[in-house]
Design a protein around this motif. Structure first.
Motif, PDB file in Angstrom:
ATOM      1  N   GLU A 147       0.826  -1.202   0.000  1.00 39.38           N
ATOM      2  CA  GLU A 147       0.000   0.000   0.000  1.00 39.38           C
ATOM      3  C   GLU A 147       0.863   1.256   0.000  1.00 39.38           C
ATOM      4  O   GLU A 147       0.605   2.194  -0.756  1.00 39.38           O
ATOM      5  N   CYS A 148       1.904   1.273   0.821  1.00 40.07           N
ATOM      6  CA  CYS A 148       2.787   2.439   0.869  1.00 40.07           C
ATOM      7  C   CYS A 148       3.555   2.608  -0.438  1.00 40.07           C
ATOM      8  O   CYS A 148       3.754   3.724  -0.906  1.00 40.07           O
ATOM      9  N   ILE A 149       3.964   1.491  -1.017  1.00 40.08           N
ATOM     10  CA  ILE A 149       4.680   1.554  -2.295  1.00 40.08           C
ATOM     11  C   ILE A 149       3.755   2.096  -3.377  1.00 40.08           C
ATOM     12  O   ILE A 149       4.153   2.954  -4.173  1.00 40.08           O
ATOM     13  N   ALA A 150       2.510   1.621  -3.408  1.00 39.36           N
ATOM     14  CA  ALA A 150       1.549   2.102  -4.406  1.00 39.36           C
ATOM     15  C   ALA A 150       1.303   3.599  -4.247  1.00 39.36           C
ATOM     16  O   ALA A 150       1.253   4.338  -5.238  1.00 39.36           O
ATOM     17  N   LEU A 151       1.171   4.068  -3.006  1.00 39.07           N
ATOM     18  CA  LEU A 151       0.952   5.497  -2.778  1.00 39.07           C
ATOM     19  C   LEU A 151       2.154   6.318  -3.241  1.00 39.07           C
ATOM     20  O   LEU A 151       1.998   7.396  -3.820  1.00 39.07           O
ATOM     21  N   ALA A 152       3.365   5.813  -3.002  1.00 36.85           N
ATOM     22  CA  ALA A 152       4.565   6.520  -3.456  1.00 36.85           C
ATOM     23  C   ALA A 152       4.606   6.582  -4.979  1.00 36.85           C
ATOM     24  O   ALA A 152       4.967   7.607  -5.565  1.00 36.85           O
ATOM     25  N   GLU A 153       4.230   5.481  -5.642  1.00 36.38           N
ATOM     26  CA  GLU A 153       4.215   5.471  -7.108  1.00 36.38           C
ATOM     27  C   GLU A 153       3.178   6.451  -7.654  1.00 36.38           C
ATOM     28  O   GLU A 153       3.425   7.142  -8.643  1.00 36.38           O
ATOM     29  N   ILE A 154       2.025   6.527  -7.009  1.00 36.36           N
ATOM     30  CA  ILE A 154       0.985   7.474  -7.435  1.00 36.36           C
ATOM     31  C   ILE A 154       1.502   8.902  -7.286  1.00 36.36           C
ATOM     32  O   ILE A 154       1.277   9.750  -8.161  1.00 36.36           O
ATOM     33  N   GLU A 155       2.192   9.176  -6.184  1.00 39.60           N
ATOM     34  CA  GLU A 155       2.753  10.511  -5.977  1.00 39.60           C
ATOM     35  C   GLU A 155       3.758  10.863  -7.073  1.00 39.60           C
ATOM     36  O   GLU A 155       3.741  11.971  -7.620  1.00 39.60           O
ATOM     37  N   LEU A 156       4.623   9.910  -7.428  1.00 43.93           N
ATOM     38  CA  LEU A 156       5.599  10.158  -8.484  1.00 43.93           C
ATOM     39  C   LEU A 156       4.920  10.389  -9.828  1.00 43.93           C
ATOM     40  O   LEU A 156       5.333  11.263 -10.602  1.00 43.93           O
ATOM     41  N   CYS A 157       3.871   9.628 -10.117  1.00 42.03           N
ATOM     42  CA  CYS A 157       3.126   9.834 -11.369  1.00 42.03           C
ATOM     43  C   CYS A 157       2.523  11.227 -11.408  1.00 42.03           C
ATOM     44  O   CYS A 157       2.561  11.902 -12.448  1.00 42.03           O
ATOM     45  N   GLY A 158       1.981  11.664 -10.285  1.00 42.02           N
ATOM     46  CA  GLY A 158       1.423  13.013 -10.208  1.00 42.02           C
ATOM     47  C   GLY A 158       2.472  14.075 -10.465  1.00 42.02           C
ATOM     48  O   GLY A 158       2.222  15.057 -11.176  1.00 42.02           O
ATOM     49  N   GLU A 159       3.663  13.871  -9.903  1.00 37.93           N
ATOM     50  CA  GLU A 159       4.745  14.833 -10.127  1.00 37.93           C
ATOM     51  C   GLU A 159       5.159  14.860 -11.589  1.00 37.93           C
ATOM     52  O   GLU A 159       5.454  15.925 -12.141  1.00 37.93           O
ATOM     53  N   LEU A 160       5.174  13.693 -12.242  1.00 35.30           N
ATOM     54  CA  LEU A 160       5.485  13.661 -13.674  1.00 35.30           C
ATOM     55  C   LEU A 160       4.418  14.372 -14.495  1.00 35.30           C
ATOM     56  O   LEU A 160       4.732  15.085 -15.453  1.00 35.30           O
ATOM     57  N   ILE A 161       3.160  14.189 -14.135  1.00 36.63           N
ATOM     58  CA  ILE A 161       2.064  14.848 -14.853  1.00 36.63           C
ATOM     59  C   ILE A 161       2.181  16.364 -14.715  1.00 36.63           C
ATOM     60  O   ILE A 161       2.031  17.103 -15.693  1.00 36.63           O
ATOM     61  N   ILE A 162       2.472  16.834 -13.515  1.00 39.87           N
ATOM     62  CA  ILE A 162       2.634  18.277 -13.301  1.00 39.87           C
ATOM     63  C   ILE A 162       3.808  18.799 -14.115  1.00 39.87           C
ATOM     64  O   ILE A 162       3.710  19.834 -14.778  1.00 39.87           O
ATOM     65  N   ALA A 163       4.929  18.078 -14.092  1.00 37.71           N
ATOM     66  CA  ALA A 163       6.104  18.510 -14.862  1.00 37.71           C
ATOM     67  C   ALA A 163       5.789  18.537 -16.353  1.00 37.71           C
ATOM     68  O   ALA A 163       6.184  19.465 -17.061  1.00 37.71           O
ATOM     69  N   ALA A 164       5.072  17.527 -16.840  1.00 34.30           N
ATOM     70  CA  ALA A 164       4.735  17.476 -18.258  1.00 34.30           C
ATOM     71  C   ALA A 164       3.802  18.614 -18.655  1.00 34.30           C
ATOM     72  O   ALA A 164       3.917  19.173 -19.748  1.00 34.30           O
ATOM     73  N   SER A 165       2.901  18.985 -17.764  1.00 34.39           N
ATOM     74  CA  SER A 165       1.949  20.043 -18.097  1.00 34.39           C
ATOM     75  C   SER A 165       2.605  21.416 -18.150  1.00 34.39           C
ATOM     76  O   SER A 165       2.071  22.337 -18.767  1.00 34.39           O
ATOM     77  N   THR A 166       3.759  21.548 -17.505  1.00 35.75           N
ATOM     78  CA  THR A 166       4.450  22.842 -17.514  1.00 35.75           C
ATOM     79  C   THR A 166       5.663  22.858 -18.437  1.00 35.75           C
ATOM     80  O   THR A 166       6.354  23.871 -18.523  1.00 35.75           O
ATOM     81  N   ALA A 167       5.905  21.752 -19.138  1.00 40.89           N
ATOM     82  CA  ALA A 167       7.099  21.640 -19.985  1.00 40.89           C
ATOM     83  C   ALA A 167       6.932  22.426 -21.284  1.00 40.89           C
ATOM     84  O   ALA A 167       5.834  22.553 -21.813  1.00 40.89           O
ATOM     85  N   ASP A 168       8.051  22.940 -21.753  1.00 33.40           N
ATOM     86  CA  ASP A 168       8.076  23.552 -23.081  1.00 33.40           C
ATOM     87  C   ASP A 168       8.212  22.423 -24.094  1.00 33.40           C
ATOM     88  O   ASP A 168       9.056  21.546 -23.945  1.00 33.40           O
TER      89      ASP A 168
END
Length: 56
Positions: free
Chosen positions: A15-36
């Protein structure tokens, strides 16, 4: 996938590993949305995931 640095998780706690992976995916989505441009560079992905290029 290992949990992000600074995340307190038991090594075998799915469960903790899954939550960490979800957090990382969210960070990638945010980075992608602000990327040039259309894509994140490999270096930017490493930066977001807090890994070094040598660990890929």
């Amino acid at each position: 996938m290992a949990p992000p640095p600074g995340t307190a998780t038991a090594p075998g706690d799915p469960e903790c590993i899954a939550l960490a992976e979800i957090e990382l995916c969210g960070e990638l989505i945010i980075a992608a949305s602000t990327a040039d441009g259309e894509r994140l560079s490999a270096d930017r992905i490493d930066e977001v995931l807090r890994v070094g290029a040598g660990s890929r």
